[in-house]
Write an enzyme that holds these catalytic residues in place. Structure first.
Site, PDB file in Angstrom:
ATOM      1  N   TRP A 120      -1.452 -19.385  25.967  1.00 49.58           N
ATOM      2  CA  TRP A 120      -2.936 -19.590  26.392  1.00 49.58           C
ATOM      3  C   TRP A 120      -3.617 -18.529  27.064  1.00 49.58           C
ATOM      4  CZ3 TRP A 120      -5.681 -23.206  24.428  1.00 49.58           C
ATOM      5  CH2 TRP A 120      -7.135 -23.380  24.695  1.00 49.58           C
TER       6      TRP A 120
ATOM      7  N   ASP B 228       1.459 -22.801  24.391  1.00 46.45           N
ATOM      8  CA  ASP B 228       0.361 -24.073  25.039  1.00 46.45           C
ATOM      9  C   ASP B 228      -0.235 -24.645  23.790  1.00 46.45           C
ATOM     10  OD1 ASP B 228      -2.133 -24.668  26.734  1.00 46.45           O
ATOM     11  OD2 ASP B 228      -0.614 -24.157  27.982  1.00 46.45           O
TER      12      ASP B 228
ATOM     13  N   CYS C 227      -6.077 -31.131  24.214  1.00 44.26           N
ATOM     14  CA  CYS C 227      -7.544 -30.728  24.676  1.00 44.26           C
ATOM     15  C   CYS C 227      -8.213 -29.885  23.649  1.00 44.26           C
ATOM     16  CB  CYS C 227      -7.299 -29.820  26.104  1.00 44.26           C
ATOM     17  SG  CYS C 227      -6.774 -30.868  27.245  1.00 44.26           S
TER      18      CYS C 227
ATOM     19  N   ASP D   7      -0.410 -32.025  29.392  1.00 41.55           N
ATOM     20  CA  ASP D   7      -1.912 -31.845  29.970  1.00 41.55           C
ATOM     21  C   ASP D   7      -2.432 -33.391  29.905  1.00 41.55           C
ATOM     22  OD1 ASP D   7      -4.144 -30.480  30.411  1.00 41.55           O
ATOM     23  OD2 ASP D   7      -4.238 -29.325  28.320  1.00 41.55           O
TER      24      ASP D   7
ATOM     25  N   ARG E 141       0.195 -28.456  38.107  1.00 39.23           N
ATOM     26  CA  ARG E 141      -0.858 -27.870  38.166  1.00 39.23           C
ATOM     27  C   ARG E 141      -1.878 -28.378  39.107  1.00 39.23           C
ATOM     28  NH1 ARG E 141      -3.738 -25.620  33.807  1.00 39.23           N
ATOM     29  NH2 ARG E 141      -5.599 -26.256  34.647  1.00 39.23           N
TER      30      ARG E 141
ATOM     31  N   ASP F 122      -8.601 -25.312  35.346  1.00 37.28           N
ATOM     32  CA  ASP F 122      -8.137 -23.913  34.464  1.00 37.28           C
ATOM     33  C   ASP F 122      -8.654 -22.733  35.386  1.00 37.28           C
ATOM     34  OD1 ASP F 122      -7.344 -25.839  32.710  1.00 37.28           O
ATOM     35  OD2 ASP F 122      -8.582 -24.881  31.013  1.00 37.28           O
TER      36      ASP F 122
HETATM   37  C1  GLA Z   1      -6.367 -27.820  29.439  1.00 37.48           C
HETATM   38  C2  GLA Z   1      -5.384 -27.060  30.246  1.00 37.48           C
HETATM   39  C3  GLA Z   1      -5.011 -25.566  29.943  1.00 37.48           C
HETATM   40  C4  GLA Z   1      -4.635 -25.631  28.578  1.00 37.48           C
HETATM   41  C5  GLA Z   1      -5.750 -25.974  27.688  1.00 37.48           C
HETATM   42  C6  GLA Z   1      -5.151 -26.090  26.337  1.00 37.48           C
HETATM   43  O1  GLA Z   1      -7.693 -27.184  29.609  1.00 37.48           O
HETATM   44  O2  GLA Z   1      -5.691 -27.327  31.724  1.00 37.48           O
HETATM   45  O3  GLA Z   1      -4.010 -24.956  31.080  1.00 37.48           O
HETATM   46  O4  GLA Z   1      -3.606 -25.881  28.577  1.00 37.48           O
HETATM   47  O5  GLA Z   1      -6.052 -27.567  27.907  1.00 37.48           O
HETATM   48  O6  GLA Z   1      -6.111 -26.817  25.490  1.00 37.48           O
END
Ligand code: GLA
Length: 414
Positions: free
Chosen positions: A34, A74, A124, A153, A205, A209
């Site tokens: 990612w 990812d 996502c 996620d 997390r 992001d």
């Molecule tokens: C979310 C997560 C990111 C990534 C994206 C992938 O935004 O927080 O870390 O994994 O999705 O779509």
């Protein structure tokens, strides 16, 4: 209430509860596909050929020797639909040999291999299948492929179920396979994951992001003060990493964006510079956070190597006392001091100028670190790779440029 009581008791005893299935005893290190928002399939390097070439590079450029041993995919690795048996499948165009073969290749080089899923109904990006309602079969599929790490996620999650319930259920499904997989939650801090994440996963997390910029007003779901490095540093100060960090319980402020695209612009934004990237790496290490790069580790410039391959700073991240460093001084001028006790009695210290313009004098005294003011202290500069002299009675002062740090390892001599 029972959970809150347990947390309070644990804190009073100075213990962070943590989930141990054998993986994640130290902060995980590696690389993840990612890169940044809305570049799925463009910059995420999520194909068999790209992943192989990145693994090859990491096996030979010194990264693997330093402990970067996870290769992680990812979002965007999966096919749009489950297969006829209801199992997840890799996107056949991107991964023509299949996910098991991809895992085998990564393992053949001595790395561990990870995949992404989502506890909601879709991932996502681009509505790929999420694991909601399929936890057992997906966990078994991952185990069958030889997966070592699963990130989950939080998009499209059902509103009537809590994050703790969803992540606990997926964690149990992974364990029930009998294969040890490191579990990484990604609910963006929405339900205060720091107070329970370590019970069900080895890393969690803690915010929205991270994008590859110094400042970025928040645009994504989740808690935090913003998506840039500076905002994450402030958010971590607020959370106090020492409270929630322990073996098998790592606070994840998201990927490292170290010299992402090496200073090309993205729209109106300039990705983090060398100094900003060095500051990012210093803090992630001070917090004992996972060091997982979202930047391309192939053909690295000397500047990028000097950050990613800095063993003295990585040693702070991996220090066997496993404490998250905290902010111990914060001035209105932007001058900050952070510290982290180390296993051999040393202390790691960051002198940090969070401002944008002025160079600031920043002074740490031994008393601020809990040492006697008459202590005899030696200092090592972890970016300059040299000893420096205590230049004050009972302390050290330096001028620090905007957004920059001085990262030091302090030892008391007898
Ligand atoms: C979310 C997560 C990111 C990534 C994206 C992938 O935004 O927080 O870390 O994994 O999705 O779509």
């Amino acid at each position: 209430m029972a959970k809150l009581t347990a947390v309070v008791v644990a804190l009073a005893a100075g213990v962070v509860s943590a989930y141990d299935n054998g993986l994640g005893a130290t902060p995980p290190m590696g690389w993840n596909t990612w890169c940044t928002d809305d570049l799925c399939g463009v910059l995420d390097r999520c194909t068999e050929a790209e992943v192989k070439s990145i693994a090859d590079a990491m096996a030979s450029n010194g990264m693997q020797d330093l402990g970067y041993d996870y290769i992680l995919l990812d979002d965007c690795w999966a096919a749009q639909e489950r297969d006829a048996d209801g199992r997840l499948a890799g996107n056949a165009k991107q991964f023509p040999s299949g996910m098991k073969a991809m895992a085998d290749y990564v393992h053949s080089l001595g790395f561990k291999f990870g995949l992404y899923t989502c506890v909601g109904t879709y991932t996502c990006k681009q509505h790929r299948p999420g694991s909601y309602g399929h936890f057992d079969i997906d966990a078994q599929t991952f185990a069958d492929w030889g997966i070592d790490f699963v990130k989950a996620d939080y998009c499209y999650h059902p509103d009537n179920e809590t994050a703790v319930d969803q992540y606990t259920a997926l964690s149990q499904a992974l364990n029930a396979t009998g294969r040890h997989m490191l579990f990484s939650t990604c609910e963006w801090g929405e339900e205060e994951v720091w107070s329970w994440g370590g019970d069900v996963a080895q890393m969690f997390r803690v915010q929205a992001d991270h994008l590859p910029f110094w400042r970025f007003p928040q645009d994504a779901a989740g808690q935090g003060f913003g998506q840039g490095t500076k905002e994450i540093i402030e958010w971590m100060a607020h959370l106090q990493p020492s409270q929630w960090t322990a073996p098998y319980s790592w606070m994840d402020p998201d990927f490292l964006m170290t010299l992402f695209l090496e200073n090309e612009t993205i729209g109106d934004y300039t990705p983090m510079t060398f100094i900003e990237s060095r500051t990012e790496f210093s803090f992630w290490s001070l917090w004992s956070s996972p060091l997982i790069l979202a930047t391309d580790p192939r053909d690295m410039s000397e500047a990028k190597k000097s950050i990613i391959l800095n063993k003295e700073v990585i040693d702070i991240d991996q220090d066997p006392l496993f404490r998250g460093g905290d902010r111990i001084y914060n001035s209105e001028t932007g001058a900050q001091i952070w510290s982290k006790p180390l296993a051999n009695g040393d202390i790691a210290v960051i002198l940090y100028n969070s401002g944008n313009v002025a160079t600031l004098p920043i002074k740490v005294t031994w008393e601020m670190l809990g040492w006697d003011k008459t202590a005899s202290v030696t200092l090592r500069d972890l970016w300059a790779h040299e000893e420096v002299s205590a230049n004050l009675p009972g302390g050290f002062a330096a001028k620090i440029g905007p957004r920059d740090v001085r990262m030091l390892r302090l030892s008391q001599s007898a």
